[in-house]
Design a protein around this motif. Structure first.
Motif, short mmCIF file in Angstrom:
data_model
loop_
_atom_site.label_atom_id
_atom_site.label_comp_id
_atom_site.label_asym_id
_atom_site.label_seq_id
_atom_site.Cartn_x
_atom_site.Cartn_y
_atom_site.Cartn_z
N SER A 109 0.82 -1.22 0.00
CA SER A 109 0.00 0.00 0.00
C SER A 109 0.84 1.26 0.00
O SER A 109 0.37 2.33 -0.39
CB SER A 109 -0.92 0.00 1.22
OG SER A 109 -0.16 -0.02 2.42
N GLY A 110 2.08 1.16 0.49
CA GLY A 110 2.96 2.33 0.53
C GLY A 110 2.71 3.26 1.69
O GLY A 110 3.25 4.36 1.73
N PHE A 115 -4.79 1.67 8.58
CA PHE A 115 -6.09 1.54 7.92
C PHE A 115 -6.84 2.87 7.86
O PHE A 115 -8.07 2.91 7.94
CB PHE A 115 -6.94 0.46 8.58
CG PHE A 115 -6.49 -0.93 8.20
CD1 PHE A 115 -6.98 -1.57 7.08
CD2 PHE A 115 -5.51 -1.57 8.96
CE1 PHE A 115 -6.54 -2.82 6.71
CE2 PHE A 115 -5.06 -2.83 8.60
CZ PHE A 115 -5.57 -3.45 7.47
N ARG A 116 -6.09 3.95 7.68
CA ARG A 116 -6.72 5.25 7.48
C ARG A 116 -6.55 5.75 6.05
O ARG A 116 -7.46 6.31 5.49
CB ARG A 116 -6.17 6.25 8.49
CG ARG A 116 -6.85 6.10 9.86
CD ARG A 116 -6.13 6.75 10.97
NE ARG A 116 -6.93 6.75 12.20
CZ ARG A 116 -7.16 5.68 12.96
NH1 ARG A 116 -6.65 4.51 12.62
NH2 ARG A 116 -7.90 5.76 14.05
N GLU A 117 -5.38 5.52 5.48
CA GLU A 117 -5.17 5.86 4.07
C GLU A 117 -5.25 4.58 3.23
O GLU A 117 -4.82 3.52 3.67
CB GLU A 117 -3.78 6.46 3.86
CG GLU A 117 -3.53 7.76 4.57
CD GLU A 117 -2.11 8.24 4.33
OE1 GLU A 117 -1.80 8.65 3.20
OE2 GLU A 117 -1.30 8.16 5.27
N GLN A 122 -4.50 -1.40 1.80
CA GLN A 122 -3.93 -1.86 3.06
C GLN A 122 -4.48 -3.24 3.44
O GLN A 122 -3.74 -4.08 3.95
CB GLN A 122 -4.25 -0.86 4.19
CG GLN A 122 -3.39 0.37 4.18
CD GLN A 122 -3.30 1.01 5.57
OE1 GLN A 122 -3.04 0.33 6.55
NE2 GLN A 122 -3.49 2.31 5.62
N PHE A 123 -5.79 -3.46 3.17
CA PHE A 123 -6.34 -4.78 3.52
C PHE A 123 -5.72 -5.87 2.65
O PHE A 123 -5.43 -6.96 3.15
CB PHE A 123 -7.86 -4.80 3.35
CG PHE A 123 -8.46 -6.13 3.72
CD1 PHE A 123 -8.66 -6.47 5.05
CD2 PHE A 123 -8.78 -7.06 2.74
CE1 PHE A 123 -9.17 -7.70 5.40
CE2 PHE A 123 -9.30 -8.31 3.09
CZ PHE A 123 -9.50 -8.63 4.42
N VAL A 124 -5.50 -5.58 1.37
CA VAL A 124 -4.85 -6.57 0.50
C VAL A 124 -3.46 -6.89 1.02
O VAL A 124 -3.07 -8.07 1.14
CB VAL A 124 -4.77 -6.04 -0.95
CG1 VAL A 124 -3.91 -6.96 -1.81
CG2 VAL A 124 -6.16 -5.90 -1.55
N GLU A 125 -2.70 -5.85 1.37
CA GLU A 125 -1.35 -6.08 1.89
C GLU A 125 -1.39 -6.82 3.22
O GLU A 125 -0.60 -7.75 3.44
CB GLU A 125 -0.61 -4.75 2.06
CG GLU A 125 0.84 -4.93 2.51
CD GLU A 125 1.63 -3.63 2.48
OE1 GLU A 125 1.02 -2.56 2.40
OE2 GLU A 125 2.87 -3.72 2.55
N TYR A 177 -6.61 -0.52 13.36
CA TYR A 177 -7.24 0.80 13.23
C TYR A 177 -7.35 1.48 14.60
O TYR A 177 -7.12 2.68 14.74
CB TYR A 177 -8.63 0.65 12.61
CG TYR A 177 -9.36 1.95 12.39
CD1 TYR A 177 -9.15 2.69 11.23
CD2 TYR A 177 -10.25 2.44 13.36
CE1 TYR A 177 -9.81 3.90 11.04
CE2 TYR A 177 -10.91 3.65 13.17
CZ TYR A 177 -10.69 4.37 12.01
OH TYR A 177 -11.34 5.56 11.82
N LEU A 178 -7.68 0.69 15.62
CA LEU A 178 -7.89 1.25 16.95
C LEU A 178 -6.58 1.50 17.71
O LEU A 178 -6.48 2.46 18.47
CB LEU A 178 -8.78 0.30 17.77
CG LEU A 178 -10.23 0.15 17.31
CD1 LEU A 178 -10.93 -0.96 18.08
CD2 LEU A 178 -10.97 1.47 17.47
#
Length: 280
Positions: A109-110, A115-117, A122-125, A177-178
């Motif tokens: 995702s870089g 899990f904000r950008e 990000q989920f794939v990574e 995320y939290l």
């Protein structure tokens, strides 16, 4: 892999080892009664811990996961010769997260794992990291129990892989995320604690090659190991303990596992980490 040794010079990293081990055990022991294979493994939602803590605490999570799993074996009555392979398998379970994140080329995702950008990327990574870490953990433990002559590879390989992967995929993204922003604001991410010269100096090409190699070898080891059990050893799919106890020890599984384990060790030795650069 230098950081796996030098981290023991930092008191805060040692404390994180204890925290990871304690949290891991605290989430494993309450579910020890939900047994899948008596004396070997149970339902383990706590298996999300090595993956998410590996992304935040790096080498401290690898040691903490290994120690936590060993403590759980003792308290759950599962301690035995197989616990040595459980220690090594869970060590790699916590290790692969920070080795792979950001190093998977176009599949990365870089950005940081908060899990904000770019949440979809990000989920794939994260899914690739979780699958690779789960697979290498399952393969090492299943190979170890095959080596000890206790169970065929597929019996444990299938259960541990699914147990690890499902827990990580369902619980990992919301927990990151939290917690990730809070851990970052507290300055407890591993790049904030380790000295710059403790982190591996690895070129981008070599780090990416090692990370993709670890991903592919981990998945291939589980798939081939299970296929050999089902196709050549005639082990029924989802066979239970009563049917397979003492049927381990297949020469082909032991040789394939030894080769795969050496490749994993080699790729880990030349791998780098990317999160410190993503932190900017």
């Amino acid at each position: 892999m230098r950081e796996l040794v030098t981290m023991w010079r930092d008191t805060r990293m040692i404390m994180l080892v204890a925290v990871v081990a304690a949290v891991y055990v605290a989430l494993l022991i309450p579910f020890a009664g939900f047994v899948i294979i008596p004396g070997i493994t149970a339902v383990r939602p706590g298996n999300v811990i090595p993956v998410i803590f590996g992304l935040m605490f790096g080498p401290a999570a690898a040691w903490g996961s290994a120690i936590g799993n060993l403590i759980n074996d003792i308290f759950a009555g599962q301690f035995g010769p197989g616990s040595a392979f459980g220690f090594v398998g869970n060590f790699f379970f916590g290790l692969l997260g920070y080795k792979l994140w950001g190093n998977l080329g176009p599949l990365s995702s870089g950005v940081e794992p908060d899990f904000r950008e770019r949440p979809v990327r990000q989920f794939v990574e994260f899914a690739l990291v979780a699958v690779a870490a789960s697979a290498v953990c399952a393969a090492i433990i299943a190979w170890g129990l095959e080596l000890l002559g206790l169970f065929p590879f597929s019996v444990l390989g299938t259960i541990i892989f699914l147990n690890n992967t499902i827990a990580a995929l369902i619980l990992g993204p919301p927990l990151l995320y939290l917690t990730y922003p809070r851990i970052k604001s507290m300055g407890l991410l591993y790049p904030d604690l380790l000295h710059a010269d403790d982190l591996p100096e690895t070129g981008a090409t070599r780090a990416q090659t090692a990370a993709v190699g670890l991903l592919l070898v981990a998945i291939a080891w589980v798939v081939v190991g299970i296929a050999v059990s089902l196709g050549l050893q005639d082990v029924p799919f989802a066979a239970d303990q009563a049917e397979t106890l003492g049927e381990g020890g297949a020469t082909l599984q032991i040789i394939l596992g030894a080769i795969a384990f050496l490749i994993v060790l080699g790729l880990t030795a030349i791998s780098g980490e990317r999160l410190s650069k993503l932190l900017g």
